[in-house]
Structures are given as structure tokens and as C-alpha cells.
Design a protein around this motif. Sequence first.
Motif, mmCIF file in Angstrom:
data_model
loop_
_atom_site.group_PDB
_atom_site.id
_atom_site.type_symbol
_atom_site.label_atom_id
_atom_site.label_comp_id
_atom_site.label_asym_id
_atom_site.label_seq_id
_atom_site.Cartn_x
_atom_site.Cartn_y
_atom_site.Cartn_z
ATOM 1 N N ASN A 163 23.293 39.919 48.069
ATOM 2 C CA ASN A 163 23.454 40.784 47.623
ATOM 3 C C ASN A 163 25.190 40.610 47.793
ATOM 4 O O ASN A 163 25.325 42.052 47.626
ATOM 5 C CB ASN A 163 23.118 41.643 48.977
ATOM 6 C CG ASN A 163 21.531 41.427 48.151
ATOM 7 O OD1 ASN A 163 20.888 42.053 47.409
ATOM 8 N ND2 ASN A 163 20.581 41.713 48.774
ATOM 9 N N SER A 165 29.071 41.772 47.714
ATOM 10 C CA SER A 165 30.344 41.787 46.096
ATOM 11 C C SER A 165 31.254 40.634 46.111
ATOM 12 O O SER A 165 32.025 40.338 47.118
ATOM 13 C CB SER A 165 31.184 43.355 46.748
ATOM 14 O OG SER A 165 31.711 42.967 45.853
ATOM 15 N N PHE A 446 32.333 43.384 36.019
ATOM 16 C CA PHE A 446 31.015 44.610 36.143
ATOM 17 C C PHE A 446 32.306 45.332 37.140
ATOM 18 O O PHE A 446 32.829 45.377 37.760
ATOM 19 C CB PHE A 446 29.709 44.012 37.103
ATOM 20 C CG PHE A 446 29.619 42.903 37.825
ATOM 21 C CD1 PHE A 446 30.172 42.791 39.537
ATOM 22 C CD2 PHE A 446 29.720 41.761 37.294
ATOM 23 C CE1 PHE A 446 30.646 41.787 40.048
ATOM 24 C CE2 PHE A 446 29.904 40.691 37.747
ATOM 25 C CZ PHE A 446 30.617 40.658 39.355
ATOM 26 N N ASP A 449 30.181 46.617 43.269
ATOM 27 C CA ASP A 449 29.243 47.869 44.249
ATOM 28 C C ASP A 449 28.937 47.169 45.436
ATOM 29 O O ASP A 449 28.130 46.044 45.504
ATOM 30 C CB ASP A 449 28.199 47.563 42.889
ATOM 31 C CG ASP A 449 26.910 48.418 44.096
ATOM 32 O OD1 ASP A 449 26.468 48.702 44.727
ATOM 33 O OD2 ASP A 449 26.060 48.782 42.779
ATOM 34 N N LEU A 452 24.914 47.673 46.501
ATOM 35 C CA LEU A 452 23.906 46.259 45.311
ATOM 36 C C LEU A 452 24.082 45.700 45.592
ATOM 37 O O LEU A 452 23.352 44.172 44.867
ATOM 38 C CB LEU A 452 22.949 47.352 44.366
ATOM 39 C CG LEU A 452 22.719 48.384 43.976
ATOM 40 C CD1 LEU A 452 21.973 48.553 42.952
ATOM 41 C CD2 LEU A 452 20.993 48.153 45.490
ATOM 42 N N ASP A 454 26.744 42.198 43.604
ATOM 43 C CA ASP A 454 27.065 41.753 41.846
ATOM 44 C C ASP A 454 26.415 42.066 40.934
ATOM 45 O O ASP A 454 24.265 41.672 40.959
ATOM 46 C CB ASP A 454 27.231 40.491 41.801
ATOM 47 C CG ASP A 454 28.745 40.045 42.332
ATOM 48 O OD1 ASP A 454 29.649 41.194 42.961
ATOM 49 O OD2 ASP A 454 29.630 38.827 42.792
ATOM 50 N N HIS A 455 26.990 42.709 39.670
ATOM 51 C CA HIS A 455 25.931 43.109 38.221
ATOM 52 C C HIS A 455 26.422 41.816 37.358
ATOM 53 O O HIS A 455 27.088 42.181 35.984
ATOM 54 C CB HIS A 455 25.993 44.196 38.056
ATOM 55 C CG HIS A 455 26.101 45.891 39.057
ATOM 56 N ND1 HIS A 455 26.014 46.750 38.840
ATOM 57 C CD2 HIS A 455 25.572 45.165 40.387
ATOM 58 C CE1 HIS A 455 25.414 47.075 39.625
ATOM 59 N NE2 HIS A 455 25.307 47.016 40.594
ATOM 60 N N LEU A 457 25.010 39.765 34.514
ATOM 61 C CA LEU A 457 23.816 39.710 33.246
ATOM 62 C C LEU A 457 22.964 38.386 33.067
ATOM 63 O O LEU A 457 24.086 37.136 33.561
ATOM 64 C CB LEU A 457 24.564 40.967 32.529
ATOM 65 C CG LEU A 457 24.521 42.322 32.767
ATOM 66 C CD1 LEU A 457 25.074 42.957 31.291
ATOM 67 C CD2 LEU A 457 23.208 42.622 33.107
#
Length: 537
Positions: A163, A165, A446, A449, A452, A454-455, A457
Motif C-alpha cells: 500500500n 506511495s 496517477f 495518494d 491508498l 499507488d493507483h 491500472l
Amino acid sequence: MSRPAVCLAALVTALLAAPASAAAATPPTATYASIAQLQQRMDAGTLDSRQLTRQFLERIRQIDQSGPALHAVLATNPDALQLAAALDTARRSKTRSPLYGIPVLLKDNIDTGDRMLTTAGSLALTDASAPHDAALVERLRKSGALVMGKTNLSEWANYRSSNASSGWSGVGGQTRNPYALDRNPCGSSAGSAAAVAAGLVTVAIGTETDGSIICPASMNGIVGIKPTLGLVSRNGIVPISHNQDTAGPLARNVADAAALLSVIAGSDPRDPATADADKHATDYTRSLDPNGLKGKRIGVVRQLAGAEPNADRVLEQAIATMKAQGAIIVDPVTLPHLSELGAQESTVLQYDFKHDINAYLATRTGLKVHTLADLIAFDQREAAREMHWFGQELFERAEAKGPLTEKAYTDALTKAKQLAGPDGIDAALAKDHLDALLAPSQGPAFVTDPILGDHILSGDPTIGGASQPAAVAGYPSITVSAGWTHGLPIGIVLFGAKWSEPTLISIAYGFEQHSQAWQPPKFLDTVEGTPQLAGSP
């Protein structure tokens, strides 16, 4: 066979012969100048290494430590100007490599036996410096390159929590993307990539286990090369996995990346994986062919596309450019066993990390931590500083693993290497007689955050992104900037067979000459065209 001497003349000729190149299109200032342009100025006496180093140190102060405050550089070398002056004094009497007098930044998981620390971003390693230079640092210094500083990174190269960043470390805080400051630079070589993109340095070194060169290079609009496992020594580098770790170049253009790889590649008796490196290492600037796409057979791995529409659009543009320059595009190409790699890789990394980090910590003196168990305990004691944003479940899973002789490990390793290499990349290349495979590197950067993480995809959560096949196999890959969306860069990645760096560099250079995709960052607060929320000023 020994590695041929790096040829400065070849690099200069390759750059100047192609006026449409990304490097030649950069502004005539030291900030975004190429290695060849800087060497020309130093040969002409209009610039020296000390002046160049002072300019970069001042830009780090203005851009990184204040102003946009990128937090890309953890530390600058307190001896940098003195070292630069010594290089200037010796310049006329030396047979010089392209890197002579050129400042380089190192990701801060690479040991330097000087007054700088090597921390991997963790406060646990701040008690004492490393006792010796890493092998690649020895090569850099021998070439006349100037080690100017250390860059921020995802702490422990992004192997502490799922989780996390990217670009955050306990030592350096959060690295920011220079194209849009609220966006993430990706990782784990976040600071190295952001520093090169922002003109804080000409070239830098990153490291990759899976994606840690390719992703930050792509999201910062630059070139990154993940070499064949064993081409560059891992001696003196904070590890994750001896089965996947490698260091590699980050640069704003393919020519500079090739010049840097030429210097750091080669065998090292301290790293058994490099036993065959001297048979394959070469002067990679000789592969800088403006017509490098002509006749090349390139396969499009559609399984690694489809996750992000902007990346898909840029991929189509890149394919069109390649076709126009004489490449033979095979589309689609199936990469066998792609969805089977994730579980095997995860098992291997957990076992490897416990074994490898314990072995590395045994080489460090003056620290209060000596094992992975010590690191876990340190983070628990220092939770307010080290675990404010995310935890350490990857540490804990690795600590629970047994020795490398356990059947679960040996089976996973054998299967991972077979599926990714001979039954994966090699099979795909052989089926259609391909020179390289092609995919989007990642989507655009992205939003950072810290809650949460890294995002990133992915169309299939079991597929680790476009970097995974080459990373698990230990094969080379290269990413180059290919297009834009809302002011954010998007890259394509090329990967191929073991030791195929010359072919990949030739293709990437040929593409770069005709795509002209690189643009300097604007240090925007957010992306271009961001809609205003109701009630916003």
C-alpha cells in the motif's frame, strides 16, 4: 572477450548527424543539454566540470529544495566541487570516456564509500556510511564521471508494503512528478527519474526488480534501460532479489542512456551473475542508428495494453511511426503464460528478500540493524516516523519464509524463470521471428495518494504490468517517451531476448529520432485542463 573502450566520437557523431533527435532539440543550456553537447563545450573551453557541477547544485537548490520542491535528491556530495576541479585539472592528459567530468546522481540504495550515506530511504541505515563503493560506482569514477549525489526512492525500493506511495521514504519524504506536482513519479527509482526530467542532472542510475526503472522513466517522460540480469554488477546495492535485481541508466535521450550503460556494464568477480557480462558488454553508442527501425520485426503484445485509453492511443501512434520508418509490425503477438507469472514471482521475492537483505546488512558496519528482523523491530519502534503512511507487511511475510533450499522456493523459481523466459519471451520471439516485443510502459502518472497508495491500472490484476515478463526472465527492456495527455508523458517499452541490448537500443533510438516526443516539464501544480469543482475560485 573484454568490453571495447567507449567511443566519444561515435556518440557525438550519432547525435549531430540527426538534427531531428530529441537530444539535439533540447535548449542550448546545461540544464537540458546532452552528454555530447556538454563534452563539446568542455573541449572548446566554454565550460568545465566545476562550472557544470555548480550549475546543477544551484538548480537542485532552486528546484528541488525550494520552488517546486520535488524532493528528488536526498543528498549532494560535499566533495563534488573539489572532485570536479580535480577532473578539470587532469582533463587534457586523460583518454576520456563520454562521461568524463559529467555529474551523475545515484539512487540511494547504491553504496558509496565516501561522506554520503546509503540509506535505501530508511532511517534504519542513517547511522553510518557504506564502507566501500559499489562496483558500478567504481566503474563510474574510473570513467571520470562525477558522483554528485544520491536520489530519493520508494523506501526499500518499494518492498515494504503493497500500500506504499511510490517515491516516499522516511529519509526523503514524497518525491513529486515535475510535470504535475500532485502526480506521482512512480518508483522505486522515483528521485533518479524526476531529477533527470527536471534538469537537475544529465543522467542518473536507477535500479529495478520489477518496474522500478521502466515505470518512473515512463511517467517522467525519459529513457530508462533495464539491462539483462548480470550485465551490471549488483555488488554494493541494497537488494530485493538476486534473481531479478539490476541497476540501469536513466536519461533524457537514448544516446545518453547508451553511453551510461557502456560505462557500468561488465563482469565483476564479486557478482557471479556477471560471469558472462564481458562477452556481451560493448560500446552501446555504436547501436545509435537513426534508421534503426528499418527491417526490424516488432511484435505488439496486446495482452499488456487495454488498461488505459491514453496509453493505448500513444501505442497506436508509435506503431504508425515505426511502420513509416520501415519496421515490420506483427500485431498481435501472444506472450504465453503471462497471467501465471505473478504468483511465482511473489513467492520468489519473499524468500530472496529475507536471504539477500540479511547478507547485505552483514556488509555494513556501524549500524544498529543487522537482520530483517531488526528492521521490522526498528520500524515498530519508529512507527511515528517510518510507518506514518504505510506498514511493513511485505517485510513480515518475507521474515516468515525459510531458507532458499525449501521446495516451495525452488519450485517457484524454476517455474517463474521457465515461463517468463524460454516458454514466454523466447517462444514469442521465435514464433514470428521477432527482434523485439512492444507494449505501453504504463499509463500517465496517477495522483499521489498516501492513504491508498499507488493507483497503477492493469487490465488483469495478476499481470504485473509491462515490466514483469522481462523482469522475471532477467531479460532487457527499454522505455522511451512516445506521447502526451494533459501535459503528462506516456512511454512505450521494448523488450527482447537475453543480451539483446544493442538491438533494443537501435530500435528505440530510431523511434526517438522520428517521434520527437520529449518535452521539458512545466512544474504545474496539477495537470493541464483540470476542471474546476463547484465553488472553486
